[in-house]
Enzyme design. Structure first.
Site, PDB file in Angstrom:
ATOM      1  N   GLU A 159       7.858   0.679  16.244  1.00  0.00           N
ATOM      2  CA  GLU A 159       9.012   1.143  15.565  1.00  0.00           C
ATOM      3  C   GLU A 159       8.843   3.052  15.784  1.00  0.00           C
ATOM      4  O   GLU A 159       7.851   3.488  15.733  1.00  0.00           O
ATOM      5  CB  GLU A 159       8.661   1.108  13.927  1.00  0.00           C
ATOM      6  CG  GLU A 159       8.522  -0.340  13.555  1.00  0.00           C
ATOM      7  CD  GLU A 159       8.054  -0.471  12.086  1.00  0.00           C
ATOM      8  OE1 GLU A 159       8.904  -1.176  11.260  1.00  0.00           O
ATOM      9  OE2 GLU A 159       6.944   0.086  11.898  1.00  0.00           O
ATOM     10  N   GLU A 163       3.637  -5.209  12.158  1.00  0.00           N
ATOM     11  CA  GLU A 163       2.722  -3.981  12.286  1.00  0.00           C
ATOM     12  C   GLU A 163       1.698  -4.497  10.962  1.00  0.00           C
ATOM     13  O   GLU A 163       1.799  -4.593  10.143  1.00  0.00           O
ATOM     14  CB  GLU A 163       3.444  -2.659  11.693  1.00  0.00           C
ATOM     15  CG  GLU A 163       2.685  -1.458  11.965  1.00  0.00           C
ATOM     16  CD  GLU A 163       1.654  -1.216  10.670  1.00  0.00           C
ATOM     17  OE1 GLU A 163       0.557  -1.381  10.789  1.00  0.00           O
ATOM     18  OE2 GLU A 163       2.104  -0.822   9.526  1.00  0.00           O
ATOM     19  N   CYS A 222      -3.364   1.427   6.618  1.00  0.00           N
ATOM     20  CA  CYS A 222      -3.489   0.661   7.856  1.00  0.00           C
ATOM     21  C   CYS A 222      -3.985   1.831   8.677  1.00  0.00           C
ATOM     22  O   CYS A 222      -5.041   1.371   9.527  1.00  0.00           O
ATOM     23  CB  CYS A 222      -2.647   0.056   8.221  1.00  0.00           C
ATOM     24  SG  CYS A 222      -1.119   1.081   8.748  1.00  0.00           S
ATOM     25  N   ASN A 254       1.047  -1.296  -0.127  1.00  0.00           N
ATOM     26  CA  ASN A 254       0.153   0.039   0.040  1.00  0.00           C
ATOM     27  C   ASN A 254       0.882   1.355  -0.060  1.00  0.00           C
ATOM     28  O   ASN A 254       0.509   2.200  -0.812  1.00  0.00           O
ATOM     29  CB  ASN A 254      -1.074   0.026   1.063  1.00  0.00           C
ATOM     30  CG  ASN A 254      -0.250  -0.052   2.567  1.00  0.00           C
ATOM     31  OD1 ASN A 254       0.741  -0.586   2.639  1.00  0.00           O
ATOM     32  ND2 ASN A 254      -0.856   0.198   3.576  1.00  0.00           N
TER      33      ASN A 254
END
Length: 485
Positions: free
Chosen positions: A465, A249, A283, A151
């Site tokens: 992160e 993630e 996301c 994405n």
């Protein structure tokens, strides 16, 4: 137009491959590139190259690593338009999105970690009763396996590569087979920047073949994966026998909570962006809107009108707001949720797919485009409110009080992000602290600071992160005790 043929990048060289996967331009539905269909053999060669490069790279002075990361950033920036064109063709996003947001963010990722690595520090303690000093020494872990999604291709790949290299590791990258073009172009930048051979290796191919071979390779010490929750389950199973470090993630079903005292003039355009940016294929996009009942009807009317103003079209047209979904398969999945909505009692599809006419140029009529779609009347246990759709589809529902909306917003298996809109500062803090979301934006969306931890709660991920968290992930702490008795 000639077909772009990609090659793997192993030990500093582009490696020809004979077996390919056809890759489609989402905006035309036509094959535009061919991706190596790599398997365990290519992964093994890449891991061996990364292992061989590790000793030299891990012992390279931080100032030199920083210089090389800065050089990589400069070269991406110098070729920004080329990267943006590749990203728009490959992913279906608008050229504007790639040119002004995503490729600049890739540049920033390298610059941020290039400077951050020069300023890290670790703790030490003094024990005079034992005449001893303890200090922490951070060691690079080794070869990292970096698996990035389709994405935000270069944006998210570089968010892994930059800290991995900054803190002295080498890596084997496996980008999504659907969006590999900018990763391939990045390899030429790495060559031109003078990065030592084997420090970064790029192997293209399917997750089930190349990806699984990378995860289960015994010499890959850590895995950073961004993608779907179902795939992450496989990653964890493959990695478990080797006790690898994992950073995952994953997906989200992000709520937006809009109170009656929200500044709708500010909230509406920001919420349109949070729901439909990049075709809803982020996301962090909002897919469930909870609107306090006194302003619900007014908000829905204005939100639907604003959604209808979002221009869907050719990614290379300057007036296109959003482009095409990634693939025919994904388009079918997103459309199936709208079909579910139309089959449920009391549900209204106000605009978008199946309601409004989508007008496209002839060249784009085989592309995977979808209009922003707004749905009301959905129950909280509906699939539309529980499952990640990952497209330009949003459900809007009313609520009556603060405790109720927190309970309902939290009633999903995900916990990635949320937005809260209100002019009441106390309420903002209460709600933000109560939501099951690892990132909460209040009266804004997508304001990111790489010093702050990013990741997910519940089934939205494991690990974080950021400047500090990536330092922890890509290094191992070693306690050293020195006696001066």
């Amino acid at each position: 137009m000639s077909t772009l043929v990609l090659e793997n990048f192993i030990d500093g060289q582009f490696v020809h491959f004979d077996s390919f996967i056809d890759n489609y331009n989402p905006s035309t539905g036509e094959i535009w590139s061919k991706i190596p269909d790599s398997d365990e053999k290519e992964i093994n060669a890449a891991v061996e190259a990364a292992k061989s490069a590790f000793e030299g790279w891990s012992q390279t002075a931080p100032a030199e690593r920083s210089r090389l990361l800065m050089k990589i950033a400069d070269l991406i920036e110098e070729n920004l338009d080329e990267f943006a064109i590749l990203e728009a063709k490959d992913q279906g996003k608008t050229l504007q999105q790639a040119r002004t947001i995503e490729i600049p963010r890739a540049v920033y990722n390298f610059r941020f970690f290039a400077t951050n690595l020069l300023h890290v520090s670790d703790k030490a303690t003094h024990q005079p009763q034992f005449q001893a000093i303890n200090y922490v020494h951070r060691c690079p872990v080794g070869v990292a396996g970096l698996i990035s999604p389709w994405n935000l291709p270069l944006y998210l790949l570089t968010f892994k590569v930059a800290p991995c290299l900054a803190y002295g590791n080498t890596c084997v990258c496996k980008p999504s087979e659907m969006t590999s073009a900018t990763a391939w172009r990045l390899c030429k930048v790495l060559q031109d920047a003078g990065l030592p051979r084997g420090v970064v290796n790029m192997v293209f191919g399917l997750g089930a073949k190349a990806g699984s071979a990378l995860v289960r390779h015994p010499d890959v010490k850590l895995i950073s994966f961004t993608g779907g929750t179902a795939t992450a389950t496989v990653v964890r199973q493959l990695a478990a026998p080797f006790t690898k470090k994992l950073s995952l993630e994953l997906g989200g079903k992000n709520p937006g909570v809009i109170f009656a005292d929200a500044d709708l003039a500010k909230c509406l355009p920001a919420t349109i962006r949070s729901c439909f940016s990049n075709q809803g294929e982020i996301c962090l996009c909002t897919s469930r809107l909870f609107v306090e009942r006194p302003v619900f009807d007014d908000f829905v009317a204005r939100f639907v009108a604003a959604a209808r103003q979002v221009k869907v079209g050719d990614p290379f047209d300057a007036d296109s707001t959003i482009g095409a979904l990634i693939s025919q398969q994904h388009w079918d999945k997103v459309a199936s949720y709208v079909a579910v909505a139309r089959s449920e009692e009391g549900v209204t599809v106000h605009c978008g797919h199946s309601v409004d006419e989508l007008k496209l140029k002839d060249a784009n009529k085989k592309g995977y485009f979808m209009l922003p779609t707004v749905i009301t009347g959905v129950k909280d246990d509906s699939r539309l409110m529980q499952e990640e759709i990952f497209g330009p589809v949003v459900c809007v529902v009313p609520f009556d009080d603060e405790k109720e909306v927190v309970r309902r917003a939290n009633a999903v298996k995900y916990g990635l992000a949320a937005t809260v809109w209100s002019s009441n500062v106390g309420r903002i803090h209460r709600v933000a602290q109560s939501l099951d979301a690892a990132t909460v934006w209040t009266n804004c969306w997508m304001v990111r600071d790489l010093n702050m931890p990013f990741g997910g709660m519940k089934e939205s991920g494991v690990g974080r992160e950021s400047a500090h968290d990536s330092y922890d992930f890509y290094t191992e702490p070693k306690t050293i005790c020195i006696s001066y008795a």
